[in-house]
Write a protein that holds these residues in place. Structure first.
Motif, mmCIF file in Angstrom:
data_model
loop_
_atom_site.group_PDB
_atom_site.id
_atom_site.type_symbol
_atom_site.label_atom_id
_atom_site.label_comp_id
_atom_site.label_asym_id
_atom_site.label_seq_id
_atom_site.Cartn_x
_atom_site.Cartn_y
_atom_site.Cartn_z
ATOM 1 N N LYS A 168 -31.013 -20.607 -18.922
ATOM 2 C CA LYS A 168 -30.870 -19.107 -18.412
ATOM 3 C C LYS A 168 -31.908 -18.319 -17.435
ATOM 4 C CE LYS A 168 -28.280 -14.613 -20.279
ATOM 5 N NZ LYS A 168 -27.956 -13.878 -21.978
ATOM 6 N N LEU A 169 -33.129 -18.743 -18.268
ATOM 7 C CA LEU A 169 -33.603 -18.308 -17.341
ATOM 8 C C LEU A 169 -33.974 -18.512 -15.881
ATOM 9 C CD1 LEU A 169 -36.767 -18.411 -19.998
ATOM 10 C CD2 LEU A 169 -35.589 -15.809 -19.306
ATOM 11 N N LEU A 170 -33.108 -19.697 -15.927
ATOM 12 C CA LEU A 170 -32.625 -19.821 -14.047
ATOM 13 C C LEU A 170 -32.294 -19.303 -13.354
ATOM 14 C CD1 LEU A 170 -32.971 -23.659 -14.719
ATOM 15 C CD2 LEU A 170 -35.610 -22.254 -13.916
ATOM 16 N N GLU A 187 -30.988 -16.422 -13.676
ATOM 17 C CA GLU A 187 -31.093 -14.622 -13.701
ATOM 18 C C GLU A 187 -31.801 -14.245 -12.213
ATOM 19 O OE1 GLU A 187 -30.136 -12.796 -15.902
ATOM 20 O OE2 GLU A 187 -29.905 -12.911 -18.137
ATOM 21 N N SER A 188 -31.776 -13.298 -12.139
ATOM 22 C CA SER A 188 -32.129 -12.636 -11.059
ATOM 23 C C SER A 188 -33.058 -11.197 -10.765
ATOM 24 C CB SER A 188 -31.186 -12.531 -9.661
ATOM 25 O OG SER A 188 -30.248 -11.864 -9.985
ATOM 26 N N ASP A 189 -32.892 -10.612 -11.664
ATOM 27 C CA ASP A 189 -33.886 -9.153 -11.807
ATOM 28 C C ASP A 189 -34.661 -9.011 -12.574
ATOM 29 O OD1 ASP A 189 -32.951 -7.460 -14.648
ATOM 30 O OD2 ASP A 189 -31.707 -9.508 -14.311
ATOM 31 N N CYS A 190 -35.614 -8.877 -12.230
ATOM 32 C CA CYS A 190 -36.848 -8.803 -12.940
ATOM 33 C C CYS A 190 -37.183 -8.568 -15.038
ATOM 34 C CB CYS A 190 -38.137 -8.148 -12.039
ATOM 35 S SG CYS A 190 -38.994 -8.751 -9.986
ATOM 36 N N GLU A 191 -36.531 -7.724 -14.611
ATOM 37 C CA GLU A 191 -36.160 -7.059 -15.937
ATOM 38 C C GLU A 191 -36.076 -8.095 -17.237
ATOM 39 O OE1 GLU A 191 -37.674 -4.356 -19.270
ATOM 40 O OE2 GLU A 191 -37.784 -3.924 -17.004
ATOM 41 N N SER A 192 -34.263 -8.676 -16.568
ATOM 42 C CA SER A 192 -34.310 -9.397 -17.653
ATOM 43 C C SER A 192 -35.026 -10.473 -17.152
ATOM 44 C CB SER A 192 -32.533 -10.054 -16.958
ATOM 45 O OG SER A 192 -31.696 -9.021 -16.943
ATOM 46 N N LEU A 193 -35.893 -11.351 -16.319
ATOM 47 C CA LEU A 193 -36.998 -11.994 -16.590
ATOM 48 C C LEU A 193 -38.030 -11.614 -17.539
ATOM 49 C CD1 LEU A 193 -36.347 -13.010 -12.849
ATOM 50 C CD2 LEU A 193 -35.630 -14.399 -15.082
ATOM 51 N N PHE A 194 -38.417 -10.635 -16.784
ATOM 52 C CA PHE A 194 -39.681 -10.515 -17.952
ATOM 53 C C PHE A 194 -38.998 -10.549 -19.066
ATOM 54 C CE2 PHE A 194 -42.320 -6.348 -19.951
ATOM 55 C CZ PHE A 194 -43.237 -7.121 -19.612
ATOM 56 N N ARG A 195 -37.885 -10.000 -20.449
ATOM 57 C CA ARG A 195 -37.798 -9.764 -21.545
ATOM 58 C C ARG A 195 -37.609 -10.618 -21.998
ATOM 59 N NH1 ARG A 195 -33.853 -5.549 -19.515
ATOM 60 N NH2 ARG A 195 -32.267 -6.837 -19.946
ATOM 61 N N GLY A 196 -37.333 -12.089 -20.852
ATOM 62 C CA GLY A 196 -37.111 -13.162 -21.362
ATOM 63 C C GLY A 196 -38.972 -14.117 -21.820
#
Length: 289
Positions: A121-123, A125-134
């Motif tokens: 799912k991380l692949l 994701e495109s926004d920094c906030e969602s990726l940062f949480r992951g």
């Protein structure tokens, strides 16, 4: 698909303390990174070896900074996390997993509680906030980092002053005076609470600001003056010192890999040194991302 030291990657994301990208088709020569490295396979397994061991398969691994190793992606896809070796996270990870070895298997750690679907799912994701949480969730499963510690208000003020003074050559002494501390005291507090020296923090902020302009095609000289460097030479030296690569080389790289700065505070680069053999002291190539 042809394999090689660089392989294939999509986008490089950078935050305050770590960088992330995913890649495939890697079959590297002996090399090392200046950062602590975490590798997670998104499909099957990958292979690693170092000077003291033969190829071994992993689904998740941690590699010490400057530890010479080889990686074979095994026709699979990996997610790579690179942490600055002097950051608090890297220090905790090294203490827990790398006290006596350069490579360690993470598949038996609490990271196993995260499913393959989580990493896949991380692949997308495109926004920094969602990726940062992951990515913070990954770190929490490994070391349970405390992210609730409040900084001294004078350190917070120092960060704000630095952020508001990007277009001029601010000194540590000037920052200390504005927060009513001695220069030695602000250096101590900043290193203790932020996890890096204040002078590094200030220079990295210039790097991030200038990087955002460089990848858009801005001229080096114009970018240098716009982001608080003394001149173009100062900017070039800083890039070479901290990133190991010139601004011009970054512009060429951006055509192959999207570079997204997700923080206006700091940047940690990926630097890989390729060696001719296991005993080689002189690098045959240096790859910078």
């Amino acid at each position: 698909m042809k394999k090689g030291d660089i392989g294939n990657a999509s986008a490089l994301y950078v935050w305050n303390g770590f960088s992330v990208f995913w890649g495939m088709s890697f079959n590297t020569s002996p090399h090392y990174h200046d950062t602590l490295q975490l590798v997670f396979d998104l499909d099957r397994t990958f292979k690693l070896k170092d000077k003291d061991s033969d190829w071994q398969e992993y689904s998740a691994a941690i590699i010490k900074d400057r530890h010479i190793h080889q990686l074979d992606s095994n026709n699979s896809i990996q997610l790579f996390l690179y942490l600055d070796k002097d950051s608090n996270y890297a220090r905790q990870l090294s203490h827990k997993f790398l006290a006596t070895q350069g490579i360690n298997d993470l598949s038996k750690s609490d990271i196993r509680k995260l499913s393959h679907n989580f990493f896949k799912k991380l692949l997308v994701e495109s926004d920094c906030e969602s990726l940062f949480r992951g990515y913070m969730l990954i770190l929490r499963h490994l070391i349970n980092p405390d992210t609730t510690v409040l900084k001294d208000e004078r350190v917070e003020k120092a960060i704000a002053i630095i952020a508001q003074s990007r277009e001029r050559q601010l000194t540590v002494k000037e920052v200390a005076a504005q927060v009513h501390l001695s220069e030695s005291r602000i250096r101590h507090l900043f290193k203790e609470q932020v996890g890096q020296p204040i002078q590094n923090f200030m220079l990295w902020m210039k790097i991030v600001d200038s990087l955002n302009l460089i990848v858009k095609g801005s001229k080096v000289e114009d970018t240098a003056y716009a982001t608080g460097f003394w001149d173009a030479s100062h900017m070039n030296r800083s890039y070479k010192t901290l990133l190991g690569v010139t601004p011009g080389a970054i512009q060429q790289l951006d055509g192959k890999v999207r570079i997204i700065t997700c923080s206006n505070k700091n940047l940690y680069s990926i630097k890989t040194t390729i060696l001719k053999d296991w005993n080689g002291d002189n690098p045959s190539a240096i790859i910078e991302i």
